[in-house]
Design a protein around this motif. Structure first.
Motif, PDB file in Angstrom:
ATOM      1  N   PRO A 150       0.806  -1.224   0.000  1.00 19.81           N
ATOM      2  CA  PRO A 150       0.000   0.000   0.000  1.00 19.81           C
ATOM      3  C   PRO A 150       0.841   1.277   0.000  1.00 19.81           C
ATOM      4  CG  PRO A 150      -0.916  -1.588   1.537  1.00 19.81           C
ATOM      5  CD  PRO A 150       0.412  -2.121   1.121  1.00 19.81           C
ATOM      6  N   SER A 151       1.955   1.266   0.740  1.00 26.66           N
ATOM      7  CA  SER A 151       2.811   2.456   0.778  1.00 26.66           C
ATOM      8  C   SER A 151       3.469   2.714  -0.571  1.00 26.66           C
ATOM      9  CB  SER A 151       3.887   2.293   1.864  1.00 26.66           C
ATOM     10  OG  SER A 151       3.305   2.252   3.150  1.00 26.66           O
ATOM     11  N   VAL A 152       3.840   1.641  -1.265  1.00 23.73           N
ATOM     12  CA  VAL A 152       4.408   1.797  -2.611  1.00 23.73           C
ATOM     13  C   VAL A 152       3.354   2.363  -3.560  1.00 23.73           C
ATOM     14  CG1 VAL A 152       5.307   0.548  -4.619  1.00 23.73           C
ATOM     15  CG2 VAL A 152       6.171   0.024  -2.327  1.00 23.73           C
ATOM     16  N   LEU A 153       2.125   1.888  -3.436  1.00 24.16           N
ATOM     17  CA  LEU A 153       1.032   2.411  -4.260  1.00 24.16           C
ATOM     18  C   LEU A 153       0.841   3.900  -4.008  1.00 24.16           C
ATOM     19  CD1 LEU A 153      -1.381   2.079  -6.158  1.00 24.16           C
ATOM     20  CD2 LEU A 153      -2.752   1.370  -4.185  1.00 24.16           C
TER      21      LEU A 153
ATOM     22  N   VAL B 115      19.123   5.667  -2.133  1.00 22.11           N
ATOM     23  CA  VAL B 115      18.383   5.133  -3.281  1.00 22.11           C
ATOM     24  C   VAL B 115      18.009   6.251  -4.244  1.00 22.11           C
ATOM     25  CG1 VAL B 115      16.222   4.030  -3.992  1.00 22.11           C
ATOM     26  CG2 VAL B 115      17.502   3.130  -2.047  1.00 22.11           C
ATOM     27  N   GLY B 116      17.548   7.377  -3.711  1.00 19.76           N
ATOM     28  CA  GLY B 116      17.196   8.504  -4.568  1.00 19.76           C
ATOM     29  C   GLY B 116      18.377   9.004  -5.363  1.00 19.76           C
ATOM     30  N   LEU B 117      19.546   9.079  -4.740  1.00 19.39           N
ATOM     31  CA  LEU B 117      20.749   9.542  -5.431  1.00 19.39           C
ATOM     32  C   LEU B 117      21.162   8.577  -6.538  1.00 19.39           C
ATOM     33  CD1 LEU B 117      23.123  11.488  -5.688  1.00 19.39           C
ATOM     34  CD2 LEU B 117      24.303  10.181  -3.901  1.00 19.39           C
ATOM     35  N   ILE B 118      21.144   7.279  -6.229  1.00 18.25           N
ATOM     36  CA  ILE B 118      21.539   6.281  -7.226  1.00 18.25           C
ATOM     37  C   ILE B 118      20.602   6.305  -8.429  1.00 18.25           C
ATOM     38  CG2 ILE B 118      21.748   3.806  -7.667  1.00 18.25           C
ATOM     39  CD1 ILE B 118      22.711   3.486  -4.785  1.00 18.25           C
ATOM     40  N   VAL B 119      19.311   6.329  -8.163  1.00 16.33           N
ATOM     41  CA  VAL B 119      18.332   6.328  -9.257  1.00 16.33           C
ATOM     42  C   VAL B 119      18.432   7.606 -10.072  1.00 16.33           C
ATOM     43  CG1 VAL B 119      15.862   6.283  -9.820  1.00 16.33           C
ATOM     44  CG2 VAL B 119      16.773   4.775  -8.046  1.00 16.33           C
ATOM     45  N   ARG B 120      18.695   8.732  -9.409  1.00 20.19           N
ATOM     46  CA  ARG B 120      18.823   9.988 -10.169  1.00 20.19           C
ATOM     47  C   ARG B 120      20.043   9.950 -11.078  1.00 20.19           C
ATOM     48  NH1 ARG B 120      17.714  16.115  -8.200  1.00 20.19           N
ATOM     49  NH2 ARG B 120      18.271  17.132 -10.158  1.00 20.19           N
ATOM     50  N   LEU B 121      21.120   9.348 -10.606  1.00 21.10           N
ATOM     51  CA  LEU B 121      22.300   9.211 -11.464  1.00 21.10           C
ATOM     52  C   LEU B 121      22.002   8.333 -12.678  1.00 21.10           C
ATOM     53  CD1 LEU B 121      25.115   8.777  -8.780  1.00 21.10           C
ATOM     54  CD2 LEU B 121      24.669  10.793 -10.215  1.00 21.10           C
ATOM     55  N   ILE B 122      21.100   7.372 -12.499  1.00 19.48           N
ATOM     56  CA  ILE B 122      20.765   6.454 -13.594  1.00 19.48           C
ATOM     57  C   ILE B 122      19.807   7.096 -14.591  1.00 19.48           C
ATOM     58  CG2 ILE B 122      19.625   4.273 -14.170  1.00 19.48           C
ATOM     59  CD1 ILE B 122      20.633   3.176 -11.497  1.00 19.48           C
ATOM     60  N   VAL B 123      18.731   7.720 -14.098  1.00 18.11           N
ATOM     61  CA  VAL B 123      17.680   8.238 -14.987  1.00 18.11           C
ATOM     62  C   VAL B 123      17.905   9.682 -15.393  1.00 18.11           C
ATOM     63  CG1 VAL B 123      16.025   6.636 -13.996  1.00 18.11           C
ATOM     64  CG2 VAL B 123      16.166   8.969 -13.102  1.00 18.11           C
ATOM     65  N   GLY B 124      18.759  10.401 -14.669  1.00 22.34           N
ATOM     66  CA  GLY B 124      19.019  11.781 -15.021  1.00 22.34           C
ATOM     67  C   GLY B 124      18.023  12.743 -14.395  1.00 22.34           C
ATOM     68  N   ALA B 125      18.236  14.042 -14.662  1.00 25.10           N
ATOM     69  CA  ALA B 125      17.423  15.086 -14.057  1.00 25.10           C
ATOM     70  C   ALA B 125      15.988  15.088 -14.560  1.00 25.10           C
ATOM     71  CB  ALA B 125      18.058  16.450 -14.321  1.00 25.10           C
TER      72      ALA B 125
ATOM     73  N   ALA C 182      11.247   5.713  -6.409  1.00 26.19           N
ATOM     74  CA  ALA C 182      12.290   4.842  -5.858  1.00 26.19           C
ATOM     75  C   ALA C 182      12.546   5.162  -4.388  1.00 26.19           C
ATOM     76  CB  ALA C 182      13.570   4.991  -6.664  1.00 26.19           C
ATOM     77  N   ALA C 183      12.603   6.452  -4.066  1.00 28.69           N
ATOM     78  CA  ALA C 183      12.796   6.844  -2.669  1.00 28.69           C
ATOM     79  C   ALA C 183      11.604   6.412  -1.827  1.00 28.69           C
ATOM     80  CB  ALA C 183      13.000   8.353  -2.576  1.00 28.69           C
ATOM     81  N   GLY C 184      10.404   6.499  -2.401  1.00 24.92           N
ATOM     82  CA  GLY C 184       9.208   6.058  -1.689  1.00 24.92           C
ATOM     83  C   GLY C 184       9.220   4.570  -1.409  1.00 24.92           C
TER      84      GLY C 184
ATOM     85  N   GLY D  92      11.665   3.992   1.382  1.00 26.47           N
ATOM     86  CA  GLY D  92      11.064   4.414   2.640  1.00 26.47           C
ATOM     87  C   GLY D  92      10.005   3.444   3.126  1.00 26.47           C
ATOM     88  N   ALA D  93       9.217   2.907   2.189  1.00 21.47           N
ATOM     89  CA  ALA D  93       8.182   1.937   2.557  1.00 21.47           C
ATOM     90  C   ALA D  93       8.802   0.675   3.149  1.00 21.47           C
ATOM     91  CB  ALA D  93       7.343   1.589   1.335  1.00 21.47           C
ATOM     92  N   ALA D  94       9.922   0.235   2.581  1.00 24.63           N
ATOM     93  CA  ALA D  94      10.587  -0.972   3.078  1.00 24.63           C
ATOM     94  C   ALA D  94      11.107  -0.766   4.503  1.00 24.63           C
ATOM     95  CB  ALA D  94      11.738  -1.357   2.151  1.00 24.63           C
ATOM     96  N   VAL D  95      11.767   0.371   4.726  1.00 28.65           N
ATOM     97  CA  VAL D  95      12.301   0.655   6.061  1.00 28.65           C
ATOM     98  C   VAL D  95      11.169   0.797   7.074  1.00 28.65           C
ATOM     99  CG1 VAL D  95      13.563   2.349   7.452  1.00 28.65           C
ATOM    100  CG2 VAL D  95      14.393   1.733   5.174  1.00 28.65           C
ATOM    101  N   THR D  96      10.125   1.511   6.687  1.00 33.36           N
ATOM    102  CA  THR D  96       8.993   1.711   7.583  1.00 33.36           C
ATOM    103  C   THR D  96       8.322   0.391   7.947  1.00 33.36           C
ATOM    104  OG1 THR D  96       8.587   3.908   6.638  1.00 33.36           O
ATOM    105  CG2 THR D  96       6.778   2.882   7.862  1.00 33.36           C
TER     106      THR D  96
END
Length: 270
Positions: A33-36, A217-227, A236-238, A241-245
């Motif tokens: 649900p949090s990912v959704l 995770v946000g930094l890694i994905v941004r480096l991959i997909v660009g600005a 991806a950050a969400g 965060g959902a996994a940690v929560t």
């Protein structure tokens, strides 16, 4: 005497022994649900129909989280409870849990009103504060009184949260309505300061892990997909965060359940 160290040891035993059931419930009712919701927030926006969809999804995610808490607590407090039984308990006790949670939220919100009135009387501009601008024509004395009030009420809220640690376990196991609050207070008598310490430590560790996971995770994905892929980065950050929560929510539910069992041994059954 309720010993926090013993409760933590029992918590780890439950997590290790019932990991499959706990993980399945957390995956189904907390993580997915949090990912959704993260996907809706990242790609849906907040205008028009999508804003309404986001609101509905948020409500459903909140309800799923309450059911998950009840189900995880049932697993943590009764070795005979399996996953279907736990989900049935979560659904069956959802109504009383919502009622009690809403009452507590309303009381907390009402307790903040005097502080808000003081801020308004002092001439405090919330919009300027959000923009990082200096306040203009503020009554320093009234503002100081407002800040002092919020410090005091924050301490009260923390104390209240500690006294309500076993609340969900009471709702699950003793089938009480509003009486669950009184029962929770009785079970935490003599353990409040210890529980406050645990809560502060839990909050710090959870916050650090959440910040680290979402940032990395946000930094890694941004480096991959660009600005241009900011929505993907947000999703991806969400997810991180959902996994940690979800992980820390499981630990919280099991710890609260084990505290309930230990306190019931000391204080006696209702």
């Amino acid at each position: 005497m309720v010993r926090i160290g013993t409760i933590w040891d029992r918590t780890m035993e439950v997590v290790n022994g019932r990991f499959t059931i706990l993980a399945a419930i957390a995956l189904m009712l907390l993580f997915v649900p949090s990912v959704l919701q993260a996907a809706v927030d990242a790609f849906g926006g907040s205008a028009g129909a999508m804003g309404l969809v986001g609101g509905v999804v948020g409500i459903l995610v909140g309800l799923a989280a309450i059911v998950a808490t009840l189900a995880l607590t049932a697993v943590a407090t009764d070795p005979a409870v399996d996953r279907p039984h736990a989900l049935a308990i979560g659904g069956g006790r959802l109504g009383p849990a919502i009622g009690i949670v809403l009452l507590i939220v309303l009381l907390v919100m009402a307790s903040a009103i005097p502080g808000a009135v003081l801020l308004y009387s002092a001439g405090f501009d919330v919009d300027r504060a959000r923009a990082g601008l200096d306040q203009v024509d503020v009554d320093a004395g009234t503002l100081a009184a407002a800040m002092l009030y919020f410090l005091v009420i924050l301490a009260v809220w923390i104390w209240l949260a500690a006294r309500l640690v076993p609340l969900m376990a009471v709702i699950v196991n003793e089938r009480l309505g509003l009486g669950a609050i009184r029962r929770s207070f009785a079970l935490t008598r003599g353990s409040t300061l210890k529980l406050i310490g645990v809560m502060i430590l839990y909050g710090i560790v959870t916050g650090v892990c959440l910040l680290a996971a979402t940032s990395i995770v946000g930094l890694i994905v941004r480096l991959i997909v660009g600005a241009e892929g900011l929505a993907v980065v947000a999703l991806a950050a969400g997810v991180a965060g959902a996994a940690v929560t979800a992980v820390f929510s499981v630990l919280q539910c099991v710890f609260s359940g084990q505290f309930y069992l230990a306190a019931r041994e000391v204080r006696g059954a209702a």
